[in-house]
Design an enzyme around this catalytic site. Structure first.
Site, PDB file in Angstrom:
ATOM      1  CB  ILE A   1      -0.967  -0.034   1.210  1.00 49.96           C
ATOM      2  CG1 ILE A   1      -2.203   0.800   0.944  1.00 49.96           C
ATOM      3  CG2 ILE A   1      -0.286   0.343   2.498  1.00 49.96           C
ATOM      4  CD1 ILE A   1      -3.357   0.514   1.900  1.00 49.96           C
TER       5      ILE A   1
ATOM      6  CB  VAL B   1       2.321  -6.403   9.168  1.00 47.82           C
ATOM      7  CG1 VAL B   1       1.103  -7.322   9.185  1.00 47.82           C
ATOM      8  CG2 VAL B   1       1.921  -4.998   8.708  1.00 47.82           C
TER       9      VAL B   1
ATOM     10  CG  HIS C   1       5.358  -9.044   5.413  1.00 49.11           C
ATOM     11  ND1 HIS C   1       5.045  -9.146   6.754  1.00 49.11           N
ATOM     12  CD2 HIS C   1       6.076  -7.911   5.279  1.00 49.11           C
ATOM     13  CE1 HIS C   1       5.539  -8.105   7.395  1.00 49.11           C
ATOM     14  NE2 HIS C   1       6.183  -7.346   6.526  1.00 49.11           N
TER      15      HIS C   1
ATOM     16  CG  HIS D   1       8.983  -6.127   2.080  1.00 49.78           C
ATOM     17  ND1 HIS D   1       8.209  -4.993   2.139  1.00 49.78           N
ATOM     18  CD2 HIS D   1       9.084  -6.577   3.367  1.00 49.78           C
ATOM     19  CE1 HIS D   1       7.846  -4.755   3.393  1.00 49.78           C
ATOM     20  NE2 HIS D   1       8.375  -5.701   4.164  1.00 49.78           N
TER      21      HIS D   1
HETATM   22  P1  AMP Z   1       7.222  -4.633   7.595  1.00 37.89           P
HETATM   23  O1  AMP Z   1       7.794  -3.372   8.154  1.00 37.89           O
HETATM   24  O2  AMP Z   1       8.256  -5.525   6.964  1.00 37.89           O
HETATM   25  O3  AMP Z   1       6.337  -5.339   8.584  1.00 37.89           O
HETATM   26  O4  AMP Z   1       6.320  -4.166   6.363  1.00 37.89           O
HETATM   27  C1  AMP Z   1       4.933  -4.076   6.402  1.00 37.89           C
HETATM   28  C2  AMP Z   1       4.490  -3.578   5.057  1.00 37.89           C
HETATM   29  O5  AMP Z   1       3.089  -3.735   4.949  1.00 37.89           O
HETATM   30  C3  AMP Z   1       4.791  -2.093   4.787  1.00 37.89           C
HETATM   31  O6  AMP Z   1       5.594  -1.986   3.615  1.00 37.89           O
HETATM   32  C4  AMP Z   1       3.408  -1.479   4.593  1.00 37.89           C
HETATM   33  O7  AMP Z   1       3.384  -0.468   3.619  1.00 37.89           O
HETATM   34  C5  AMP Z   1       2.588  -2.686   4.173  1.00 37.89           C
HETATM   35  N1  AMP Z   1       1.169  -2.608   4.429  1.00 37.89           N
HETATM   36  C6  AMP Z   1       0.550  -2.259   5.590  1.00 37.89           C
HETATM   37  N2  AMP Z   1      -0.785  -2.332   5.454  1.00 37.89           N
HETATM   38  C7  AMP Z   1      -1.022  -2.750   4.196  1.00 37.89           C
HETATM   39  C8  AMP Z   1      -2.213  -3.031   3.444  1.00 37.89           C
HETATM   40  N3  AMP Z   1      -3.435  -2.876   3.971  1.00 37.89           N
HETATM   41  N4  AMP Z   1      -2.078  -3.450   2.163  1.00 37.89           N
HETATM   42  C9  AMP Z   1      -0.850  -3.578   1.611  1.00 37.89           C
HETATM   43  N5  AMP Z   1       0.305  -3.344   2.264  1.00 37.89           N
HETATM   44  C10 AMP Z   1       0.217  -2.932   3.532  1.00 37.89           C
END
Ligand code: AMP
Length: 122
Positions: free
Chosen positions: A36, A102, A106, A108
């Site tokens: 996002i 989060v 995940h 990236h």
């Molecule tokens: P991290 O810091 O590795 O946990 O990255 C979390 C990522 O999730 C960040 O790059 C955010 O921009 C992304 N993010 C958070 N909420 C959403 C969402 N609703 N849809 C897509 N990406 C998201």
């Protein structure tokens, strides 16, 4: 130590269909969607559908089928986004030192421009 999964995290809500996402790929055990707040022209997040906090949790506790599916999904995302020629970076942040926002695993996938060196100070 076992990880504790928070099922109210935003990716759990995406997986339950409670909030929308911009899907790139969905497989039996994995989902890939555009970040996002993209940090590069290509910025896709690949997540397992299972409740795993981070890569370590997944690598130790996921089934063979989940690990195979997730790994192949990452490869398929790279193909869909066409990053083979110019390259990409795959990152998975974990915990406080990894600055994980989060708490659902995940990866990236970043690309589409030169990304600079891997780590910066601070
Ligand atoms: P991290 O810091 O590795 O946990 O990255 C979390 C990522 O999730 C960040 O790059 C955010 O921009 C992304 N993010 C958070 N909420 C959403 C969402 N609703 N849809 C897509 N990406 C998201």
């Amino acid at each position: 130590m076992a990880y504790t999964y928070d099922d109210q995290n935003i990716f759990a809500k995406i997986l339950r269909g409670e909030i929308p996402n911009d899907t790139v790929l969905e497989t039996d055990h994995s989902l890939a969607f555009n970040d996002i707040r993209p940090q590069a022209p290509i910025h896709v997040l690949v997540i397992p559908k299972g409740a795993y906090v981070n890569y370590d949790d997944f690598a130790r506790n996921a089934s063979d089928a989940e690990i195979l599916d997730f790994t192949r999904a990452i490869g398929e995302v790279c193909k869909i986004k066409g990053v083979e020629t110019d390259g990409f970076r795959a990152i998975s942040n974990a915990g406080q030192h990894g600055v994980q926002e989060v708490p659902h695993l995940h990866i990236h996938i970043l690309g589409g421009r030169p990304l600079g060196r891997m780590l910066q100070q601070g």
